[in-house]
Enzyme design. Structure first.
Site, mmCIF file in Angstrom:
data_model
loop_
_atom_site.group_PDB
_atom_site.id
_atom_site.type_symbol
_atom_site.label_atom_id
_atom_site.label_comp_id
_atom_site.label_asym_id
_atom_site.label_seq_id
_atom_site.Cartn_x
_atom_site.Cartn_y
_atom_site.Cartn_z
ATOM 1 N N ALA B 95 8.712 -2.554 -5.322
ATOM 2 C CA ALA B 95 7.736 -1.521 -5.497
ATOM 3 C C ALA B 95 7.000 -1.220 -3.951
ATOM 4 C CB ALA B 95 6.783 -2.173 -6.565
ATOM 5 N N LYS B 96 6.885 -2.094 -3.267
ATOM 6 C CA LYS B 96 6.377 -2.011 -1.747
ATOM 7 C C LYS B 96 4.999 -1.518 -2.060
ATOM 8 C CE LYS B 96 10.760 -1.709 0.421
ATOM 9 N NZ LYS B 96 11.693 -1.711 -0.545
ATOM 10 N N ARG B 97 4.192 -1.992 -2.886
ATOM 11 C CA ARG B 97 2.987 -1.843 -3.047
ATOM 12 C C ARG B 97 1.939 -2.324 -2.274
ATOM 13 N NH1 ARG B 97 5.636 1.138 -6.013
ATOM 14 N NH2 ARG B 97 5.082 1.825 -8.304
#
Lengths: 271, 271
Positions: B95-97
């Site tokens: 998700a690379k949040r």
């Protein structure tokens, strides 16, 4: 929406207020929980009460994803409502995305095409090819994280990358990317003293400024150092407006809080 | 899932393969488009055909968000299927949040609680307080972007922050964060030559390694420089496996492609 249309809207409304739609079901009025879609009901009431005072709305996507499919549906309904009833309002998906090229393209499609946002926030860590897929969309805007409002900004952003602070390198480097005229930048209000330096690198770009209000940033300071002849600022306030009251009068109280900010902005614009 | 359980699964299956579930409706077999939920139907077939060869599955969330509510529903069904039928498999929300603290908490709830993932990928740009809300979850893992597989990694990650490359500063700094034992890191296979240096900073942490296959990274190189006594690697392959065929035999061809990688891994583990 073009930048020119955004500037016209700011002049007309005498406001550069962005309202953050960060809906937490634990913080909204209890009576709304009986609605079929409490998140959308809350957003609609806030929008109805503030749309003449604000030029932009910014849902933070985390607050919708936390409610899964229902959250995503509420986000779509909110965007459909905004685009149908207030097409002149600028919309920001505060998503802080960024991935390898073909994947960033999927995110860009999700926010620009599927949901119909005017802009999306993007993280710079993965560099050029993670951002350019967003920039490829005409009249849509990519709001790159530069200097964020939180304490963790000091972990990497303000430290020197080859002699210059990382956030300045992000600003400088991003100017060379394809369609960089579609770039805006996130600069936290809690770091207003940095804005003078930032304006030397990007004199005209719009800045999305979170952190006024609950996080402690000052509107006066932000405007003093960050404002351009075309304003160049979108100042976000979320909690101070949308949670001004937890009672049945929440929308009226939100309008009051938004109105106070708009009045301050009008005063600054006419100085 | 604990790290110890992940290591046991790797030993048992003689595999450290992660299959990337990056489903693009333009690339899946045509006959699946007649299904009620083509994305889930595709994932289920891939999982059924490869679950004994892989120790992890990694849906990239962008590919689901691009399809809106339907995509989110397919993601939930995929996670329910995995957790019900293959609870011993490690799941990664790619998700690379990363956002300010209270917002990162919402993302952590979305992926760990609502969707039931074992881990989530997170971007480091916003620093400590943007990552620690993820680290607070016991027996869940936060996979921090360190050195990514794309060309944009050279824009900032490999440049020197106060004398040392930014990605190394990310590794070093993150070790001091609360619950840092829950950290893993993304290191692209296309940059395997950097792994020797990386292992000096984080000798034992698990690395999620994308970029073998379609992006050109070498499994041998990754293992030569990155493997630890407890393996310490999850090597991801997406397109080379899930799109091995666009015909009715796609699942069998995916199994074949996954099996070839698993065989190479077994060979390396027993050397």
């Amino acid at each position: 929406m073009t930048t020119r249309e955004l500037i016209a809207s700011i002049r007309r409304k005498q406001s550069f207020l962005c309202v953050g739609l960060d809906v937490d079901l634990n913080r909204i009025p209890l009576h709304l929980l009986e609605e079929e879609d409490p998140i959308f009901a809350f957003n609609k009431a806030i929008i109805d009460a503030t749309h003449d005072l604000a030029v932009a709305y910014k849902p933070n996507i985390a607050f919708y994803e936390a409610y899964g499919v229902k959250g995503w549906e509420a986000l779509r309904k909110t965007m459909n409502y905004l685009n149908a009833h207030h097409p002149g309002i600028f919309t920001i998906a505060d998503a802080k995305r960024g991935d390898i090229g073909n994947t960033s393209s999927m995110y860009a499609r999700a926010f620009f095409e599927d949901l119909g946002f005017d802009s999306v926030t993007v993280a710079p860590y993965m560099g050029r090819d993670s951002v350019e897929p967003f920039l490829a969309f005409k009249d849509r805007h990519t709001i790159l994280l530069a200097l964020t409002s939180n304490s963790g900004a000091f972990d990497f952003q303000t430290r020197k990358l080859e002699g210059r602070e990382l956030y300045k390198e992000v600003l400088e480097t991003s100017k060379k990317w394809n369609n960089s005229s579609n770039l805006m930048y996130v600069v936290g209000a809690t770091k207003a003293e940095y804005l003078e330096d930032i304006r030397r690198i990007i004199p005209d770009s719009f800045l999305l400024v979170p952190g006024v209000g609950a996080q402690g940033g000052s509107l006066e300071e932000v405007c003093k150092y960050g404002m351009t002849p075309d304003v160049g600022l979108l100042v976000n306030s979320a909690r101070a407006i949308i949670y001004a009251s937890k009672d049945r009068d929440f929308a009226a109280q939100a309008r009051k809080a938004a109105g106070e900010l708009q009045q301050q902005m009008e005063h600054i614009l006419n100085r």
